[in-house]
Scaffold this active site. Structure first.
Site, PDB file in Angstrom:
ATOM      1  N   ASP A  30      48.914  -8.364  75.122  1.00 51.28           N
ATOM      2  CA  ASP A  30      49.883  -9.051  74.269  1.00 51.28           C
ATOM      3  C   ASP A  30      50.538  -8.144  73.244  1.00 51.28           C
ATOM      4  OD1 ASP A  30      47.729  -8.681  72.482  1.00 51.28           O
ATOM      5  OD2 ASP A  30      48.387 -10.414  71.309  1.00 51.28           O
ATOM      6  N   CYS A  81      73.109 -15.862 108.047  1.00 52.58           N
ATOM      7  CA  CYS A  81      74.083 -15.789 106.954  1.00 52.58           C
ATOM      8  C   CYS A  81      73.536 -14.957 105.798  1.00 52.58           C
ATOM      9  CB  CYS A  81      74.429 -17.193 106.462  1.00 52.58           C
ATOM     10  SG  CYS A  81      75.184 -18.257 107.699  1.00 52.58           S
ATOM     11  N   CYS A 131      72.117 -20.308 107.334  1.00 52.84           N
ATOM     12  CA  CYS A 131      70.881 -19.918 108.016  1.00 52.84           C
ATOM     13  C   CYS A 131      70.492 -18.502 107.610  1.00 52.84           C
ATOM     14  CB  CYS A 131      71.052 -20.002 109.527  1.00 52.84           C
ATOM     15  SG  CYS A 131      72.312 -18.875 110.176  1.00 52.84           S
ATOM     16  N   ASP A 151      49.883  -2.372  74.732  1.00 59.14           N
ATOM     17  CA  ASP A 151      49.584  -2.772  76.108  1.00 59.14           C
ATOM     18  C   ASP A 151      50.777  -2.567  77.043  1.00 59.14           C
ATOM     19  OD1 ASP A 151      46.990  -3.693  75.444  1.00 59.14           O
ATOM     20  OD2 ASP A 151      47.849  -5.549  74.664  1.00 59.14           O
ATOM     21  N   ASP A 169      42.977  -6.966  77.731  1.00 51.65           N
ATOM     22  CA  ASP A 169      42.878  -6.421  76.384  1.00 51.65           C
ATOM     23  C   ASP A 169      42.039  -7.428  75.582  1.00 51.65           C
ATOM     24  OD1 ASP A 169      43.478  -4.807  74.097  1.00 51.65           O
ATOM     25  OD2 ASP A 169      44.876  -6.388  73.494  1.00 51.65           O
TER      26      ASP A 169
END
Length: 774
Positions: free
Chosen positions: A664, A25, A22, A668, A463
């Protein structure tokens, strides 16, 4: 403006933890981990039974951490590889049989208890089954049989001051058993025996846990299906035409294997021989297959469709892209969303509160309630389980003849109806389902916190190159030429000696229309201007380069050409002039094309309410042209930005709301790391993917709005689960404590309370499983 702080890197370790039942825990495991000197952070996942910890670097030995968890009742071990537990392991006969055996014993005892009551009431003519010793024997067997593990776990948790669901259930069944035993031994205590209660409580609790485990197993189904993509066997090339089937783990880098049509690739490698189409949809979500030939890089888990290939082994096992994806998703599932913090804090103290409420309920109804409302001792027979009119053996929830009896049954009902499990499962079940489904579609969220951030984004910055465009220049048009094929053939023959991106575009175009290249000689490259040389069967020096350089080299330039350029739509593109001696033979227009799905993706993002911007390092004309075609207003476009310029602009926009950056390239990476949510396209550079929070595998921009939509649906599901988990406990606990008893004569019996508790957890898991991408 201050630059973003670069945080120190810590070693991340994934640990498998057993024994968690639970939210209490979860808090206990996190507290134990954070108490260790070499643990910087800890994030525990109740669904996956894992803990993701970051070591502070001073001491990377985790043996002491494992020992500490084990001593606190949570056996643990470090996960050594990126592969998740397989379906075979999860459904191993031994584990399944253990769960099933406990449940069957409990249900048989429950059936016998019911038959015993029928015998006691004279409905069945087997007198011995209706005796108290028989019921006492059933309760004893239930307590020290299938219920023993629950009681032992509850005691251990209580000893370490980390009470759990097992502690509450253990106290409840033990109280009912001991009270009944006291009544059996000392009949004058004043309350009936209810030996059937421990049997019923354990039966319902074990049934609920069994169903919950089966449902919880399904939450990780998507990730396990990813793991199943990697075959166990491979056909190793021994000699030229001889192959041997061996385990994938026995392969070595540099060896060659044969992959037949219809087989999946077991390793990352490079095609040495053969041609085929490869289905990559299982990893990237791309519906169209890719063509593979000599030199093509392939990824483990992808499917060879229609040709036999010889592949050189580059990476195996945990080093493959598939294994890294699985490892990334596992860590993502272990990282909890901030929205879970309130539930975890409540769950950590929940069991203490429930025990306190149970004690208050006991003393209130024993000393006060029964005096204020004496009629409850007669009306309690209207409970949700009808009472039995037996003199010696009764049901908790049936009639209570003494204040002590009603106090006892209500306090036990409070203990067993409480459900910290639902609080603990509310978030991780949804995160597990969402991250698994996302991974199947090629969207890699790097944590539950990332999913929550994605749901809160209102600004997205793109970009240009490689993100909104395909990132590869290509030929898009011609001017001032009478023979396009001859123009491309001459240009490609000379550019074959160059490695410039423009040369690559011209060569690709010549290959597309199957033009043979002419032999070249006396090649000279003029950096930043162009290239010149001689070609076979072409009289005179051939020059290819910028318009300015061509004019300076004495090429005849007619005024009509400038007029055509002004009227054309090519002002923002790269223009290459091709000439022989002083004669211009044509102009080639080259540009980076917009992704075919960019318009649709941006339209969907705008429909979702996002503000879209472009920040690019490219020249103004090119960026403005892309912006115009994609519907960007001028005030939402920036151009000719260096990496630090992108970073500064991004920081200034943070005051307007949460920002996602999509990029990419290497340039960046700083902006990706600084934004609230960094998003990298899977075809981009490795550093961009490492800096991003969300990686879109494949080459589709349409995945982006779908990923954002999934994030929002995920958070909505989490809110639904938390509303149910909190609401259930807020409503159920007062009813169990007898709040409806004085006025309505209604109360919850412990068995019904146990059943409701189990259903509460199951409801949360089933609601999580209902999450859909579209």
């Amino acid at each position: 403006m201050n630059s973003p702080t670069i945080q120190a890197k810590y070693e991340s370790v994934l640990i498998d933890v057993e024994g968690m039942k639970c939210g209490g825990c979860v808090r206990a495991v996190e507290k134990t981990l954070l108490d260790q000197e070499n643990v910087k952070t800890a994030s525990v996942n109740l669904v996956q039974r894992t803990a993701l910890i970051e070591l502070n670097g001073k001491d990377d030995n985790i043996e002491s951490i494992i020992t500490a968890l084990t001593n606190h009742g949570f056996p643990a071990k470090q996960r050594r590889n990126a592969q998740p537990v397989s379906n075979a392991e999860l459904n191993s006969p031994k584990q399944f049989w253990k769960q099933w055996q406990q449940l069957m014993i409990a249900l048989v005892l429950l059936l016998l208890s019911g038959i015993g009551h029928l015998a006691e009431g004279g409905k069945i003519d087997i007198p011995i089954l209706g005796t108290l010793p028989f019921h006492a024997s059933l309760a004893t067997f239930a307590l020290f049989g299938p219920g023993l593990s629950i009681i032992k776990s509850g005691i251990k948790s209580a000893i370490h001051f980390t009470p759990s669901m097992d502690t509450l259930v253990g106290i409840g069944v033990s109280s009912a058993y001991l009270a009944s035993l006291s009544s059996l031994i000392w009949p004058n205590v004043g309350w009936p025996c209810f030996f059937n209660e421990p049997v019923m409580l354990l039966g319902f609790v074990l049934l609920g846990r069994f169903l919950e485990e089966r449902a919880r197993f399904r939450t990780g189904k998507a990730l396990k299906e990813l793991a199943k993509l990697q075959p166990d066997k491979a056909r190793l090339l021994i000699n030229k035409d001889q192959f041997k089937e061996i385990r994938v783990g026995a392969l070595k880098v540099g060896e060659q294997i044969q992959v037949l049509a219809g087989d999946r690739f077991p390793i990352d490698g490079t095609v040495i021989e053969g041609n085929s189409a490869i289905d990559v949809s299982s990893l990237t979500g791309e519906p169209l297959p890719v063509t593979a030939s000599s030199g093509t890089a392939i990824t483990a888990g992808t499917l060879n469709l229609d040709g036999t290939l010889i592949v050189q082994v580059d990476r195996i096992g945990a080093e493959t892209a598939l294994a890294r994806i699985i490892g990334l998703v596992e860590q993502a599932q272990a990282r909890k969303a901030p929205i879970q913090s309130l539930a975890d804090q409540v769950a950590g103290k929940f069991c203490y509160g429930v025990v306190a409420l149970s004690m208050c309920t006991f003393f209130f109804w024993w000393k006060i309630g029964s005096q204020l409302w004496p009629e409850v001792l007669q009306s309690s027979g209207q409970g949700l389980i009808n009472g039995h009119e037996h003199l010696l053996h009764s049901s908790l929830g049936g009639e209570a003849q003494t204040p002590l009896g009603i106090a006892l049954q209500l306090s036990i009902a409070v203990l067993v109806i409480a459900c910290p499990c639902a609080l603990g499962l509310a978030t991780p079940t949804v995160i597990t389902v969402a991250s698994g489904k996302a991974a199947q579609n090629g969207w890699l969220f790097k944590g539950g916190d990332v999913i929550e951030k994605a749901a809160s984004i209102n600004q997205i910055i793109f970009d240009k190159t490689g993100t909104l465009t395909i990132g590869r220049p290509c030929v898009i048009g011609y001017l001032a030429t009478e023979d396009k094929s001859k123009l491309i053939q001459i240009a490609a023959s000379l550019e074959n000696n160059s490695r410039h991106p423009i040369a690559y575009a011209i060569l690709q175009e010549s290959q597309r229309i199957n033009l043979p290249l002419l032999k070249s000689s006396n090649i000279k490259t003029i950096p930043g201007k162009g290239i010149c040389g001689e070609l076979e069967n072409i009289k005179g020096k051939v020059k290819i380069g910028t318009i300015e350089w061509t004019k300076n080299e004495g090429v005849v330039w007619e005024e009509d050409i400038d007029y055509q350029l002004k009227k054309s739509t090519y002002s923002s593109q790269s223009i290459v002039a091709v000439s022989i001696e002083s004669k211009l033979i044509g102009l080639i227009m080259i540009d980076d094309q917009i992704r075919t799905d960019a318009n649709a993706a941006l339209k969907e993002l705008r429909k979702q309410g996002h503000i879209l911007r472009i920040m690019s390092g490219d020249r103004r004309e090119a960026v403005q042209e892309i912006g115009r075609k994609l519907g960007f207003k001028n005030d939402l476009i920036n151009w000719q930005l260096l990496p630090e310029d992108k970073l500064n602009n991004l920081e200034s926009l943070k005051n307007n709301g949460n920002i996602a950056m999509v990029g990419d390239g290497i340039n960046d990476a700083p902006a990706l790391a600084s934004s609230h949510l960094g998003i990298a396209i899977g075809t981009g550079t490795q550093i961009a993917q490492d800096s991003a929070d969300l990686v879109l595998l494949g080459d589709s921009l349409e995945s982006l709005p779908k990923a954002f939509l999934l994030a929002k649906k995920t958070i909505n599901k989490i809110k639904q689960n938390l509303f149910w988990a909190f609401g259930y406990n807020i409503i159920a606990l007062p009813i169990a404590a007898g709040i409806l008893l004085p006025k309505f004569g209604l109360l919850l019996s412990p068995p019904i309370a146990a059943l409701l508790m189990a259903l509460s957890s199951i409801t949360v898991v089933i609601n999580s499983l209902s999450l859909k991408i579209s």
